[in-house]
Write an enzyme that holds these catalytic residues in place. Structure first.
Site, PDB file in Angstrom:
ATOM      1  N   LYS A  13       0.838  -1.210   0.023  1.00 24.25           N
ATOM      2  CA  LYS A  13       0.025   0.041   0.005  1.00 24.25           C
ATOM      3  C   LYS A  13       0.871   1.308   0.054  1.00 24.25           C
ATOM      4  O   LYS A  13       1.996   1.171  -0.544  1.00 24.25           O
ATOM      5  CB  LYS A  13      -0.957  -0.007   1.367  1.00 24.25           C
ATOM      6  CG  LYS A  13      -1.821  -1.322   1.217  1.00 24.25           C
ATOM      7  CD  LYS A  13      -2.743  -1.388   2.246  1.00 24.25           C
ATOM      8  CE  LYS A  13      -3.477  -2.910   2.076  1.00 24.25           C
ATOM      9  NZ  LYS A  13      -4.483  -2.988   3.085  1.00 24.25           N
ATOM     10  N   HIS A  97      -9.141  -2.908  -6.126  1.00 20.39           N
ATOM     11  CA  HIS A  97      -8.823  -2.975  -4.452  1.00 20.39           C
ATOM     12  C   HIS A  97      -9.904  -2.083  -3.864  1.00 20.39           C
ATOM     13  O   HIS A  97     -10.364  -1.113  -4.160  1.00 20.39           O
ATOM     14  CB  HIS A  97      -7.480  -2.718  -4.095  1.00 20.39           C
ATOM     15  CG  HIS A  97      -7.292  -3.092  -2.601  1.00 20.39           C
ATOM     16  ND1 HIS A  97      -7.702  -2.296  -1.547  1.00 20.39           N
ATOM     17  CD2 HIS A  97      -6.630  -4.105  -2.154  1.00 20.39           C
ATOM     18  CE1 HIS A  97      -7.415  -3.011  -0.502  1.00 20.39           C
ATOM     19  NE2 HIS A  97      -6.474  -3.979  -0.639  1.00 20.39           N
ATOM     20  N   GLU A 146     -11.661 -10.594  -1.417  1.00 18.48           N
ATOM     21  CA  GLU A 146     -10.997  -9.885  -0.311  1.00 18.48           C
ATOM     22  C   GLU A 146     -12.426  -9.165   0.529  1.00 18.48           C
ATOM     23  O   GLU A 146     -12.746  -7.928   0.191  1.00 18.48           O
ATOM     24  CB  GLU A 146     -10.258  -8.789  -0.656  1.00 18.48           C
ATOM     25  CG  GLU A 146      -8.877  -9.211  -1.344  1.00 18.48           C
ATOM     26  CD  GLU A 146      -7.636  -8.324  -1.087  1.00 18.48           C
ATOM     27  OE1 GLU A 146      -6.741  -8.787  -0.661  1.00 18.48           O
ATOM     28  OE2 GLU A 146      -7.877  -7.147  -1.396  1.00 18.48           O
ATOM     29  N   GLY A 152      -7.190  -5.772   6.903  1.00 19.80           N
ATOM     30  CA  GLY A 152      -6.603  -4.881   8.186  1.00 19.80           C
ATOM     31  C   GLY A 152      -7.265  -5.129   9.423  1.00 19.80           C
ATOM     32  O   GLY A 152      -6.684  -4.121  10.282  1.00 19.80           O
ATOM     33  N   GLY A 203      -1.745  -8.077   2.755  1.00 16.91           N
ATOM     34  CA  GLY A 203      -1.828  -6.429   2.894  1.00 16.91           C
ATOM     35  C   GLY A 203      -0.899  -6.040   3.820  1.00 16.91           C
ATOM     36  O   GLY A 203       0.006  -6.700   4.409  1.00 16.91           O
TER      37      GLY A 203
HETATM   38  P1  PGA Z   1      -4.535  -6.931   4.901  1.00 20.03           P
HETATM   39  O1  PGA Z   1      -4.930  -6.367   3.697  1.00 20.03           O
HETATM   40  O2  PGA Z   1      -3.734  -8.178   4.620  1.00 20.03           O
HETATM   41  O3  PGA Z   1      -3.807  -5.960   5.768  1.00 20.03           O
HETATM   42  O4  PGA Z   1      -5.894  -7.344   5.781  1.00 20.03           O
HETATM   43  C1  PGA Z   1      -5.228  -7.203   2.597  1.00 20.03           C
HETATM   44  C2  PGA Z   1      -5.549  -6.261   1.544  1.00 20.03           C
HETATM   45  O5  PGA Z   1      -5.548  -5.001   1.525  1.00 20.03           O
HETATM   46  O6  PGA Z   1      -5.405  -6.712   0.419  1.00 20.03           O
END
Ligand code: PGA
Length: 222
Positions: A13, A97, A146, A152, A203
């Site tokens: 990100k 996303h 997702e 997150g 992520g």
């Molecule tokens: P995360 O994010 O692994 O932090 O949950 C996944 C993503 O945003 O693709």
């Protein structure tokens, strides 16, 4: 995973400086050299070029992806980067996303244009959906499921549910299906054990810290 060659995507990100990205590669690359699957690394856009040079000169087996591409072809679109401008650097592009859909109002129509431009340029889209309600543009090969509640939060979807979604997707098309959302070294195996889940998208939760991402890679090798 039957063939035990999962795709494992690390999406940083909008995090890290180049120094930190470079150090991430230095730590993760040795751990990924014996990995049977494919590691796809998605640093912030400005770091794709130096990351590509570093990976090439060290002959590492890490592939690069952009976290997005423009909906437009080259032209008068200030601030945009067209797929055709990064095709020498990336093999893949994340498109759709949930953070882009939410924060940048990306509609299904916009996402279909992004997919089309990527494919025209020769970049393989990794098309993210949040659930079965999302449309998947024609000719997409890789779909990442997702669920936003899992992103997150540390609260991953259940492997059973992700398996059910993946089965439904595969009934609709010949997709490679990834699961994303709080994937960790502790839960990755439970997802990849499902035959219909071909990889994971990791992520910020467990990709920023190289040690945690290495745990994911190691647990994905079974
Ligand atoms: P995360 O994010 O692994 O932090 O949950 C996944 C993503 O945003 O693709």
């Amino acid at each position: 995973m039957n063939d035990r060659k999962p795709l494992v995507v690390a999406n940083l990100k909008a995090n890290k400086t180049w120094e930190e990205v470079s150090s991430w590669l230095d730590q993760v690359a040795p751990a990924s050299s014996s990995f049977a699957g494919t590691i796809i690394f998605c640093p912030p856009l400005p770091f794709l070029i130096p990351a590509n040079q570093k990976i090439k000169s060290a002959n590492w087996r890490i592939k690069l992806a952009s976290q997005d591409v423009s909906r437009f072809e080259q032209g008068a679109y200030t601030g945009e980067v067209a797929a055709s401008q990064i095709v020498e650097i990336v093999a893949y592009a994340i498109i759709g996303h949930s953070e882009r859909r939410q924060n940048f109002n990306e509609t299904e129509e916009v996402l279909a244009q992004k997919v089309e431009n990527s494919q025209k340029a020769g970049i393989e889209p990794i098309f993210c959906i949040q659930g079965p309600q999302n449309q998947i543009p024609q000719a997409v090969n890789i779909v990442a499921y997702e669920p936003p509640a899992a992103i997150g939060t540390g609260k991953a979807d259940s492997p059973q549910n992700a398996q059910g979604v993946s089965q439904k997707l595969k009934a609709k098309g010949n997709y490679t299906v990834l699961y994303g959302g709080s994937v960790s070294g502790q839960n990755v195996q439970a997802f990849l054990e499902k035959d219909v889940i071909d990889g994971v998208l990791v992520g910020a939760t467990n990709s920023l810290d190289p040690a945690k991402f290495i745990e994911v890679i190691q647990s994905a090798s079974f």
